[in-house]
Design a protein around this motif. Structure first.
Motif, PDB file in Angstrom:
ATOM      1  N   MET A   1       9.430  -2.340 -11.059  1.00 27.79           N
ATOM      2  CA  MET A   1       8.879  -2.168  -9.716  1.00 27.79           C
ATOM      3  C   MET A   1       7.390  -1.836  -9.760  1.00 27.79           C
ATOM      4  SD  MET A   1      11.282  -2.911  -7.647  1.00 27.79           S
ATOM      5  CE  MET A   1      11.755  -4.116  -8.921  1.00 27.79           C
ATOM      6  N   ALA A   2       6.960  -1.081 -10.761  1.00 36.33           N
ATOM      7  CA  ALA A   2       5.530  -0.770 -10.899  1.00 36.33           C
ATOM      8  C   ALA A   2       4.736  -2.047 -11.151  1.00 36.33           C
ATOM      9  CB  ALA A   2       5.322   0.226 -12.040  1.00 36.33           C
ATOM     10  N   ARG A   3       5.261  -2.878 -12.022  1.00 42.15           N
ATOM     11  CA  ARG A   3       4.572  -4.137 -12.324  1.00 42.15           C
ATOM     12  C   ARG A   3       4.527  -5.041 -11.082  1.00 42.15           C
ATOM     13  NH1 ARG A   3       7.509  -5.284 -16.230  1.00 42.15           N
ATOM     14  NH2 ARG A   3       6.183  -4.356 -17.848  1.00 42.15           N
ATOM     15  N   ASP A   4       5.646  -5.142 -10.379  1.00 37.54           N
ATOM     16  CA  ASP A   4       5.702  -5.999  -9.187  1.00 37.54           C
ATOM     17  C   ASP A   4       4.786  -5.471  -8.085  1.00 37.54           C
ATOM     18  OD1 ASP A   4       7.530  -7.529 -10.516  1.00 37.54           O
ATOM     19  OD2 ASP A   4       9.275  -6.866  -9.343  1.00 37.54           O
ATOM     20  N   THR A   5       4.721  -4.147  -7.936  1.00 43.82           N
ATOM     21  CA  THR A   5       3.866  -3.559  -6.904  1.00 43.82           C
ATOM     22  C   THR A   5       2.396  -3.848  -7.188  1.00 43.82           C
ATOM     23  OG1 THR A   5       5.464  -1.781  -6.501  1.00 43.82           O
ATOM     24  CG2 THR A   5       3.204  -1.400  -5.767  1.00 43.82           C
ATOM     25  N   LEU A   6       1.978  -3.689  -8.430  1.00 44.33           N
ATOM     26  CA  LEU A   6       0.589  -3.956  -8.785  1.00 44.33           C
ATOM     27  C   LEU A   6       0.260  -5.436  -8.636  1.00 44.33           C
ATOM     28  CD1 LEU A   6       0.301  -1.623 -11.910  1.00 44.33           C
ATOM     29  CD2 LEU A   6      -0.717  -1.261  -9.648  1.00 44.33           C
ATOM     30  N   ASP A   7       1.203  -6.308  -9.003  1.00 42.58           N
ATOM     31  CA  ASP A   7       0.967  -7.743  -8.833  1.00 42.58           C
ATOM     32  C   ASP A   7       0.810  -8.092  -7.357  1.00 42.58           C
ATOM     33  OD1 ASP A   7       1.097  -8.154 -11.539  1.00 42.58           O
ATOM     34  OD2 ASP A   7       3.182  -8.868 -11.534  1.00 42.58           O
ATOM     35  N   ALA A   8       1.643  -7.471  -6.497  1.00 41.40           N
ATOM     36  CA  ALA A   8       1.560  -7.734  -5.064  1.00 41.40           C
ATOM     37  C   ALA A   8       0.238  -7.258  -4.492  1.00 41.40           C
ATOM     38  CB  ALA A   8       2.722  -7.061  -4.343  1.00 41.40           C
ATOM     39  N   LEU A   9      -0.238  -6.128  -4.951  1.00 40.08           N
ATOM     40  CA  LEU A   9      -1.529  -5.617  -4.472  1.00 40.08           C
ATOM     41  C   LEU A   9      -2.674  -6.543  -4.878  1.00 40.08           C
ATOM     42  CD1 LEU A   9      -1.134  -1.784  -5.154  1.00 40.08           C
ATOM     43  CD2 LEU A   9      -1.355  -2.896  -2.919  1.00 40.08           C
ATOM     44  N   ARG A  10      -2.616  -7.056  -6.086  1.00 39.81           N
ATOM     45  CA  ARG A  10      -3.677  -7.951  -6.543  1.00 39.81           C
ATOM     46  C   ARG A  10      -3.721  -9.243  -5.727  1.00 39.81           C
ATOM     47  NH1 ARG A  10      -1.443  -6.216 -11.627  1.00 39.81           N
ATOM     48  NH2 ARG A  10      -2.870  -4.734 -12.651  1.00 39.81           N
ATOM     49  N   ALA A  11      -2.561  -9.636  -5.191  1.00 33.97           N
ATOM     50  CA  ALA A  11      -2.493 -10.882  -4.418  1.00 33.97           C
ATOM     51  C   ALA A  11      -2.724 -10.662  -2.926  1.00 33.97           C
ATOM     52  CB  ALA A  11      -1.130 -11.531  -4.624  1.00 33.97           C
ATOM     53  N   THR A  12      -2.953  -9.418  -2.523  1.00 35.36           N
ATOM     54  CA  THR A  12      -3.099  -9.105  -1.100  1.00 35.36           C
ATOM     55  C   THR A  12      -4.556  -8.855  -0.757  1.00 35.36           C
ATOM     56  OG1 THR A  12      -0.909  -8.081  -1.098  1.00 35.36           O
ATOM     57  CG2 THR A  12      -2.357  -7.567   0.762  1.00 35.36           C
ATOM     58  N   PRO A  13      -5.109  -9.586   0.214  1.00 33.03           N
ATOM     59  CA  PRO A  13      -6.487  -9.308   0.634  1.00 33.03           C
ATOM     60  C   PRO A  13      -6.568  -7.986   1.396  1.00 33.03           C
ATOM     61  CG  PRO A  13      -5.498 -10.979   2.032  1.00 33.03           C
ATOM     62  CD  PRO A  13      -4.518 -10.714   0.946  1.00 33.03           C
TER      63      PRO A  13
END
Length: 479
Positions: free
Chosen positions: A44-56
Motif C-alpha cells: 500500500m505504501a508503494r501504491d500510494t506513492l505511485d498514485a501521488l506521483r501520477a497526480t497533478p
C-alpha cells in the motif's frame, strides 16, 4: 520524525517524496503493520506513492496527507468484497443482497463443520462410504411427505437436473401461462432446452384446460410439468389445471408429473398473517411425482435447490452425471439441516428463522424503531429533511409478487424547488450511503430517498442513525 514532504518551491516535488522504507518508519504505519502485516502495508505504501506521483497537485503533499491516503487505500484493500449492508430497500428476500438470513443455530452449524472434519460421505454405523444426501433426506421426507429427496445448489439447477434425468430427448408438456422468466433473464423454455427436453406448450397465457394436456400427449411425450408462477400474477379471466387433476392425466398416460414450486414455503404462511403459498407436501399429496423448490427464499435457509418425490424418480435424478457437479458442500448442508430442524422442532419458526421474523414484523414495531433512528440523527445539513412515512414492503425473489406488507420508511428529502438540484443531491446521497463502512441501500421514489426499516435488525438503530448523519454531511449540499 521530520516532515516527509518536499520543501515549498522545489523544482519537482515528486523527487522529494519519501522512499518506501522511510515512509514505513512513520509511527502510524508501524501500528498498521502490526495489525495487517508488513507485506500488505509495504504494498500500500508503494501504491500510494505511485498514485501521488501520477497526480497533478498544486502543492506537495504533507506527511499527514500521505499517511491518511495510505490508510484509506489499505482500508479499501483489506475490506471484504462481500460486505454487510443495511437492506432498507423494502424487499425482504432480496436476490442482489443475499436473499434469506440464516438463524444463529444455522450459522453455528456452518462454523462447526468448517472447523472440524465431519461425516459428510462416511457412514458412522457401518464404517463405509456414505451419501451426503443422508444428512437431510429424512428431514425433507418428514416435512414434505415424499418417499425420497436430494439437494443441489439452487432451484434452477434442481429443475435442469430433474428435466434432464426424466425427460431428455422427449417432449415436456407445460402450460403457456407457466413459461416464466426467473432472475437474471433465465427463462423456463431455455432451461428445458438446456436439459435436453423439447418444449410442448399447451393452452393460452390466461387459460389452460385438462383437455389441452390430454390432446398434447403422444408417443414422444416424456413428462408433464407444472410451474408455480411465483414471480408474476395474471388477473381476470383465468383457468389453470391443479396438481391433482394434472397428476391423474399424467398417470393415465404412465408419465411423471414434475411440479416446480420455486419459493418453497414449508409452513402455512397464512398462520402468520401472510398470503397463502402452496407447500411441497400439498403437491406430493396431490400426486406429483417430483417437486422442486428453493432453500433460500420463503424457506429461510441457505441457497439450495431441493428435490423431493417418489424414490424411483429421485434415484434416476441422483444417477444423472450433473448431480455431482451441482451438489452442495458441507457448509450449506449443515445450514440446511439446521434450518429444516427449525421447521420440525420449533413451536414458532416465524420467530426463530430471521427471514420469517422480518416478513411477519408488525408495523408498530417498525414505527418504534424508526422513531429511535430519527431521534439518533444528531444534525441535518441545510437543505435536507428527514421524516417517517408509512409504506409497503414486498417479499421479493419472485415470491408473492402482488401482495405487500405494511411498513415504515425513513424518508430523506432535498429542500429545493429545482428538480435537477433534487435529483443531483439524491444521487450524491446514494453514493455517500454506498461508501459507508456498512453501506446503506435504499430506493429513490417520489423525489426522495426512502429507507424502508422492515429489515433493520433490532439493536442496529443507533449505528444506522450515526451512519446516516455521517453520509448526510459527507454528501454535497444541494444548491
Amino acid at each position: 520524525m521530520t516532515d516527509i514532504a518536499s520543501p515549498q518551491g522545489a523544482t519537482d516535488w515528486r523527487r522529494t517524496l519519501p522512499a518506501v522504507d522511510r515512509l514505513l518508519q512513520h509511527p502510524a504505519l508501524r501500528d498498521l503493520e502490526s495489525r495487517h502485516g508488513r507485506r500488505v502495508v509495504t504494498r500500500m505504501a508503494r501504491d500510494t506513492l505511485d498514485a501521488l506521483r501520477a497526480t497533478p497537485l498544486d502543492a506537495p503533499p504533507n506527511e499527514t496527507s500521505i499517511v491518511d491516503a495510505l490508510r484509506e487505500r489499505l482500508d479499501a484493500f483489506v475490506s471484504p468484497n462481500a460486505r454487510a449492508v443495511f437492506n432498507l430497500t423494502g424487499t425482504v428476500i432480496h436476490t442482489n443482497l443475499g436473499r434469506a438470513l440464516l438463524s444463529e443455530p444455522a450459522i453455528d452449524a456452518m462454523a462447526r463443520v468448517a472447523r472440524n472434519p465431519v461425516a459428510l460421505e462416511y457412514d458412522l454405523a457401518t464404517g463405509g462410504r456414505g451419501d451426503r444426501d443422508d444428512l437431510i433426506e429424512a428431514l425433507l421426507c418428514e416435512l414434505t411427505g415424499a418417499e425420497a429427496a436430494t439437494v443441489v445448489n439452487n432451484n434452477a439447477a434442481a429443475v435442469v437436473l430433474t428435466l434432464g434425468a426424466l425427460g431428455a430427448g422427449h417432449e415436456a408438456i407445460v402450460s403457456r401461462g407457466e413459461l416464466i422468466e426467473i432472475g437474471g433473464a433465465f427463462r423456463m423454455p431455455d432451461i428445458m432446452a438446456a436439459a435436453g427436453c423439447r418444449l410442448r406448450e399447451v393452452g393460452t397465457t390466461n387459460r389452460t384446460h385438462p383437455r389441452d394436456y390430454r390432446e398434447a400427449i403422444g408417443d414422444d411425450t416424456g413428462l408433464l410439468v407444472k410451474v408455480h408462477t411465483s414471480n408474476y400474477a395474471v388477473e381476470g379471466f383465468t383457468t389453470a389445471v391443479n396438481e391433482a387433476e394434472l397428476a391423474r392425466i399424467a398417470h393415465e398416460a404412465e408419465l411423471p408429473l414434475v411440479v416446480d414450486l420455486g419459493s418453497g414455503a414449508l409452513v402455512d404462511l397464512a398462520r402468520f398473517g401472510l398470503p397463502y403459498e402452496t407447500q411441497p407436501h400439498e403437491a406430493i399429496a396431490a400426486g406429483a411425482d417430483v417437486v422442486t423448490f428453493s432453500g433460500d427464499k420463503l424457506l429461510g435457509g441457505p441457497q439450495a435447490g431441493i428435490i423431493v418425490g417418489k424414490r424411483a424418480y429421485i434415484e434416476r435424478i441422483k444417477r444423472h452425471p450433473l448431480k455431482r457437479a451441482l451438489r452442495l458442500d458441507k457448509l450449506v448442508l449443515a445450514a440446511l439441516e439446521t434450518t429444516l430442524k427449525h421447521y420440525r422442532d420449533d413451536d414458532r419458526p416465524d420467530q426463530t428463522l430471521p427471514t420469517l421474523r422480518l416478513l411477519t414484523r408488525e408495523a408498530d414495531d417498525i414505527q418504534a424503531a424508526g422513531e429511535r433512528v430519527l431521534a439518533g440523527i444528531t444534525t441535518l445539513p441545510a437543505g435536507r429533511t428527514a421524516r417517517l412515512q408509512a409504506c409497503m414492503s414486498q417479499l421479493g425473489s419472485g415470491s408473492l409478487p402482488v401482495d405487500r406488507l405494511p411498513s415504515v420508511a425513513l424518508v430523506l428529502d432535498v429542500d429545493s424547488p429545482r428538480r435537477e438540484v433534487r435529483e443531483r443531491a439524491l444521487r450524491e446521497l446514494e453514493r455517500a450511503f454506498r461508501k459507508l463502512p456498512r453501506p446503506i441501500i435504499g430506493r429513490v421514489k417520489e423525489g426522495a430517498l426512502w429507507l424502508d426499516l422492515r429489515c433493520l435488525m433490532q439493536g442496529d438503530e443507533a449505528l444506522l442513525a450515526t451512519q446516516i448523519t455521517r453520509a448526510l454531511h459527507a454528501a454535497e449540499t444541494p444548491t
